[in-house]
Enzyme design. Structure first.
Site, short mmCIF file in Angstrom:
data_model
loop_
_atom_site.label_atom_id
_atom_site.label_comp_id
_atom_site.label_asym_id
_atom_site.label_seq_id
_atom_site.Cartn_x
_atom_site.Cartn_y
_atom_site.Cartn_z
N SER A 62 -2.06 -3.84 9.85
CA SER A 62 -0.90 -2.98 9.35
C SER A 62 0.36 -3.51 10.12
O SER A 62 1.32 -3.59 9.53
CB SER A 62 -1.27 -1.64 9.59
N SER A 156 -1.44 -2.57 4.23
CA SER A 156 -0.92 -1.94 5.45
C SER A 156 -0.97 -0.61 5.26
O SER A 156 -0.30 0.14 4.19
CB SER A 156 0.49 -2.40 5.65
N LYS A 157 -1.54 0.08 6.29
CA LYS A 157 -1.63 1.61 6.45
C LYS A 157 -0.28 2.13 6.85
O LYS A 157 -0.22 2.42 7.94
CB LYS A 157 -2.72 2.22 6.99
N ALA A 158 0.68 2.15 6.05
CA ALA A 158 2.35 2.24 6.67
C ALA A 158 2.64 3.52 6.27
O ALA A 158 2.32 4.19 5.20
CB ALA A 158 2.93 1.22 6.11
N TYR A 162 2.98 6.50 2.54
CA TYR A 162 2.57 7.83 1.89
C TYR A 162 3.78 8.70 1.46
O TYR A 162 3.29 9.93 1.11
CB TYR A 162 1.86 8.26 3.00
#
Length: 310
Positions: A62, A156-158, A162
């Protein structure tokens, strides 16, 4: 949230209350962070972190997508997470590593902003409620779509991604639902605000492909592995919205949600309106491994010793 004693910051363990950032840090204005959610489970042999290596790899991936150099290797970050659990004497917990752009330039260009890495842990129960695992949850299809693949990278866990999840979850909550399901920009099923989704129909399990703007979930991969081991066919394919209404079973997966059944979508009952047999079987396999009552045949658990390495 109940604070624990220590948080890991850039290679050192600091007090919980000392983990602070400046209000003008780049991440505050622009959401420039990547993070992970990891569970550590209590087992008969002691605390164990679930799929640690895979989570750390996704964190580093990420960061790479957003041109962030963490400055730490996979082994260093993995050991740091083990140390945080050990130093806080946790039997079970949720682990949150976060890599962010800190205080420096205030413009969009982040080149002169330092990279800060924090790792915290705390006790966290069942994300969608204590009864959700057995009784299931009522959900809706959200009016908010997931991002198109060429806007913000969904692999990507950005942190910035969220903002979309917040809109989905708040809309669901306002309308009396436990969670929302987002469609992608093509109008096919994507995921929940923080969960991957599985649909069961006539003995087959269907789940959206990564191209449907979904995060490549570690728990998603876990359930695919367990289902195929059990001889259940898993098909990664586009899922039409109406498939949700005629499904035999639906369940969410995620580090927070674990394996949570869905009992209704848009007030349409899913199957019998309760947890189905396939979901229950896979839940049992999952919790057997993570709780240490079944053999860890995939090597998914990393034991946490009672001492800290540094």
């Amino acid at each position: 949230m109940t604070p624990t004693e220590k948080i890991w910051h850039n290679g050192k363990l600091i007090r919980w209350e000392d983990a602070r950032i400046h209000v003008l840090s780049h991440v505050v204005s622009y959401g420039s962070s990547v993070f992970e959610g990891i569970r550590c489970y209590e087992t008969p042999a002691g605390p164990a972190i679930f799929r640690l290596r895979e989570h750390v790899r996704r964190l580093v991936d990420s960061a790479k997508i957003y041109r962030i150099d963490t400055g730490f290797s996979l082994d260093q970050l993995s050991q740091a997470m083990i140390d945080v659990v050990a130093v806080n004497k946790m039997k079970s917990c949720y682990i949150r590593p976060i890599v962010l752009r800190g205080y420096g330039d205030i413009g969009v260009m982040p080149r002169n902003n330092p990279i800060e890495t924090y790792i915290a842990c705390w006790e966290w129960g069942k994300y969608l409620g204590a009864d959700a695992l057995a009784q299931g949850v009522d959900v809706c299809v959200s009016s908010w779509n997931r991002n198109a693949p060429n806007t913000m990278p969904t692999l990507s866990k950005a942190g910035g991604n969220y903002l979309s999840s917040q809109l989905i979850r708040m809309e669901a909550d306002i309308n009396g639902y436990a969670e929302g399901i987002a469609l992608d920009t093509a109008g096919v099923v994507s995921e929940g605000s923080g969960e991957n989704i599985f649909v069961i129909r006539e003995g087959k399990i269907y789940t959206p492909p990564l191209s449907a703007s979904v995060l490549g979930g570690i728990t998603r991969d876990t359930l695919v592995t367990l289902a195929r081991e059990a001889g259940i066919e898993v098909v990664e394919t586009n899922i039409l919205r109406e498939m949700l209404y005629i499904a035999d079973e639906i369940f969410f997966t995620g580090t927070a949600a674990e394996v949570t059944p869905v009992r209704s979508v848009d007030k349409v009952k899913v199957g019998s309106g309760s947890r189905g047999p396939v979901t229950e079987k896979l839940q049992s396999e999952f919790f057997g491994i993570v709780n240490g009552t079944a053999r860890d045949r995939f090597g998914w658990l990393t034991p946490v010793p009672q001492t800290v390495t540094a």
